[in-house]
Design an enzyme around this catalytic site. Structure first.
Site, PDB file in Angstrom:
ATOM      1  N   HIS A 192     -12.021   1.490   5.673  1.00  9.98           N
ATOM      2  CA  HIS A 192     -11.412   2.718   5.154  1.00  9.98           C
ATOM      3  C   HIS A 192     -12.506   3.745   4.900  1.00  9.98           C
ATOM      4  CE1 HIS A 192      -7.827   0.195   4.236  1.00  9.98           C
ATOM      5  NE2 HIS A 192      -7.231   1.319   4.561  1.00  9.98           N
ATOM      6  N   LYS A 240       4.925  -4.088   5.458  1.00 11.73           N
ATOM      7  CA  LYS A 240       4.898  -4.078   3.989  1.00 11.73           C
ATOM      8  C   LYS A 240       6.259  -3.694   3.398  1.00 11.73           C
ATOM      9  CE  LYS A 240       0.837  -5.618   3.173  1.00 11.73           C
ATOM     10  NZ  LYS A 240       0.655  -6.825   2.344  1.00 11.73           N
ATOM     11  N   TYR A 294       1.771  -1.477  10.120  1.00 11.60           N
ATOM     12  CA  TYR A 294       1.403  -2.069   8.823  1.00 11.60           C
ATOM     13  C   TYR A 294       2.453  -1.711   7.772  1.00 11.60           C
ATOM     14  CZ  TYR A 294      -1.241  -2.796   4.495  1.00 11.60           C
ATOM     15  OH  TYR A 294      -1.642  -3.193   3.246  1.00 11.60           O
ATOM     16  N   SER A 337       0.845  -1.197   0.000  1.00 13.39           N
ATOM     17  CA  SER A 337       0.000   0.000   0.000  1.00 13.39           C
ATOM     18  C   SER A 337       0.878   1.244   0.000  1.00 13.39           C
ATOM     19  CB  SER A 337      -0.899  -0.034   1.235  1.00 13.39           C
ATOM     20  OG  SER A 337      -0.940   1.208   1.864  1.00 13.39           O
ATOM     21  N   SER A 338       0.277   2.352  -0.418  1.00 11.09           N
ATOM     22  CA  SER A 338       1.044   3.599  -0.529  1.00 11.09           C
ATOM     23  C   SER A 338       1.491   4.131   0.831  1.00 11.09           C
ATOM     24  CB  SER A 338       0.209   4.655  -1.250  1.00 11.09           C
ATOM     25  OG  SER A 338      -0.992   4.889  -0.540  1.00 11.09           O
ATOM     26  N   CYS A 339       0.985   3.558   1.931  1.00 14.43           N
ATOM     27  CA  CYS A 339       1.412   4.068   3.243  1.00 14.43           C
ATOM     28  C   CYS A 339       2.819   3.639   3.603  1.00 14.43           C
ATOM     29  CB  CYS A 339       0.422   3.675   4.329  1.00 14.43           C
ATOM     30  SG  CYS A 339       0.470   1.925   4.677  1.00 14.43           S
TER      31      CYS A 339
HETATM   32  P1  GDP Z   1      -5.777   6.281   5.804  1.00 10.66           P
HETATM   33  O1  GDP Z   1      -5.785   6.611   4.343  1.00 10.66           O
HETATM   34  O2  GDP Z   1      -4.750   5.276   6.192  1.00 10.66           O
HETATM   35  O3  GDP Z   1      -5.695   7.529   6.652  1.00 10.66           O
HETATM   36  O4  GDP Z   1      -7.135   5.509   6.150  1.00 10.66           O
HETATM   37  P2  GDP Z   1      -8.709   5.822   6.040  1.00 10.66           P
HETATM   38  O5  GDP Z   1      -9.204   5.500   4.676  1.00 10.66           O
HETATM   39  O6  GDP Z   1      -9.335   5.039   7.164  1.00 10.66           O
HETATM   40  O7  GDP Z   1      -8.927   7.367   6.357  1.00 10.66           O
HETATM   41  C1  GDP Z   1      -8.647   8.370   5.407  1.00 10.66           C
HETATM   42  C2  GDP Z   1      -9.128   9.724   5.911  1.00 10.66           C
HETATM   43  O8  GDP Z   1     -10.566   9.755   5.913  1.00 10.66           O
HETATM   44  C3  GDP Z   1      -8.700  10.079   7.348  1.00 10.66           C
HETATM   45  O9  GDP Z   1      -8.403  11.462   7.373  1.00 10.66           O
HETATM   46  C4  GDP Z   1      -9.958   9.782   8.146  1.00 10.66           C
HETATM   47  O10 GDP Z   1     -10.040  10.499   9.364  1.00 10.66           O
HETATM   48  C5  GDP Z   1     -11.035  10.253   7.153  1.00 10.66           C
HETATM   49  N1  GDP Z   1     -12.381   9.762   7.424  1.00 10.66           N
HETATM   50  C6  GDP Z   1     -13.509  10.529   7.452  1.00 10.66           C
HETATM   51  N2  GDP Z   1     -14.576   9.820   7.807  1.00 10.66           N
HETATM   52  C7  GDP Z   1     -14.139   8.537   7.977  1.00 10.66           C
HETATM   53  C8  GDP Z   1     -14.810   7.332   8.346  1.00 10.66           C
HETATM   54  O11 GDP Z   1     -16.013   7.278   8.605  1.00 10.66           O
HETATM   55  N3  GDP Z   1     -14.030   6.193   8.407  1.00 10.66           N
HETATM   56  C9  GDP Z   1     -12.696   6.208   8.114  1.00 10.66           C
HETATM   57  N4  GDP Z   1     -12.003   5.063   8.169  1.00 10.66           N
HETATM   58  N5  GDP Z   1     -12.041   7.361   7.803  1.00 10.66           N
HETATM   59  C10 GDP Z   1     -12.754   8.497   7.726  1.00 10.66           C
END
Ligand code: GDP
Length: 310
Positions: free
Chosen positions: A180, A141, A137, A108-110
């Protein structure tokens, strides 16, 4: 690649693995082997070794992993590090032992440093500190990428690593504590519409930017790398543009048909401010993502309706 050669897709019940199986089947590959978690525990070294010794596939797509959104990554830190290290170490080492020469490892890009220049080139790996919410994670990776590189360098295998940006689509995880952002907001917008709510809760500030790739495009890219006989290296898989979380929420609301207001929940983390991938390496090989964000959300939403009812 002969259509009859044996291909093992690890993680075929997951979003990425199932998309790879669909893609291979649509191209006519007819010797795909899979094992459910109950049939084969990939964290069990002996079981993995016996399975690969017996099956000796010609190709492996390693899409099995413990994955999740920002909350799951941040709170289940031990499992995210341990399970991912075990799965990739077991599969990659046993693949080499069994004489499997071709493997595609998915990450993943992280894996890239939190504050690296954008868009992120593959060369930025290990040039700075990681984002803390998903550091375990990411470390796992990065170890997987280095396993592939090391077996290639020492033993002449062709193990390639593909790092997708945020993926979404059929078979995504819609559980609100481990998902996500994309599936979470699709589900929340859908439920808000059905319940007649006036607002949608979005975590964080809405200002972080993320790039989203429809999983069938990702599967196409993975098979493309195998079919084009790419021998080694790290490949970013993305669309080349990103949106803010607020923009994403508004597009999802529009597709779902919910028109309330957005409430931002500042008690939840933003995570990394931005992680846009530079996709020049894939573009120069001749591959480009096809699915537009809005179309992809509509496809994902219709699959969500099929699997989660109304
Ligand atoms: P990330 O890309 O590893 O940060 O993973 P996420 O996809 O879980 O979150 C991406 C961004 O979306 C972060 O800034 C979260 O705080 C925001 N976000 C907003 N609402 C939500 C939600 O309901 N669930 C999740 N998982 N992230 C949310």
């Amino acid at each position: 690649m002969l259509k009859s050669e044996k291909i093992y897709v690890a993680g075929h019940n997951g979003m990425v693995g199932s998309a790879i199986v669909r893609r291979l089947q649509s191209l006519g590959y007819d010797n795909i082997i899979v094992r459910s978690r109950r049939e084969l525990d990939l964290t069990n070294q002996m079981a993995v070794r016996e399975f690969l010794e017996q099956e000796k596939p010609s190709y492996i797509y390693l899409a099995a992993a413990k994955v999740g959104g920002i909350f799951a990554n941040d709170t289940k830190r031990a499992e995210f590090l341990y399970e991912n290290l075990m799965i990739e170490a077991n599969v990659i080492h046993a693949a080499w032992q069994a004489g499997v020469n071709r493997l595609l490892f998915l990450g993943s890009s992280c894996i890239y440093p939190r504050d690296c220049p954008q868009p992120i080139k593959e060369d930025y790996l290990l040039t700075g500190p990681l984002e803390s919410t998903n550091e375990p994670y990411a470390i796992a990776k990065i170890a997987g990428v280095k396993l592939c590189e090391s077996y290639n360098a020492q033993y002449g295998t062709q193990y390639v690593s593909a790092m997708p940006t945020n993926l979404y689509g059929p078979n995504d995880n819609y559980d609100l504590t481990s998902s996500h952002v994309m599936p979470a907001l699709i589900r929340k917008a859908h439920e808000a519409k059905n319940n007649g709510s006036v607002s949608l809760h979005v975590w964080g500030s809405g200002r972080p930017k993320r790039e989203f790739l429809y999983v069938d495009d990702m599967a196409e890219a993975c098979v493309f790398l195998m079919e084009n006989d790419v021998k080694e290296g790290l490949f970013n898989i993305g669309v080349g543009e990103d949106v803010t979380i607020e923009e994403l929420a508004r597009t999802i609301m529009d597709v779902v048909g919910f028109s309330g207001e957005i409430i931002f929940d500042a008690s939840k983390p933003d995570g990394t401010p931005r992680k846009l991938l530079n996709v020049d390496r894939m573009t120069s090989l001749g591959w480009k993502a096809k699915t537009d964000l809005r179309d992809g959300i509509a496809l994902a939403y219709s699959k969500f309706l099929e699997s989660h009812g109304h």
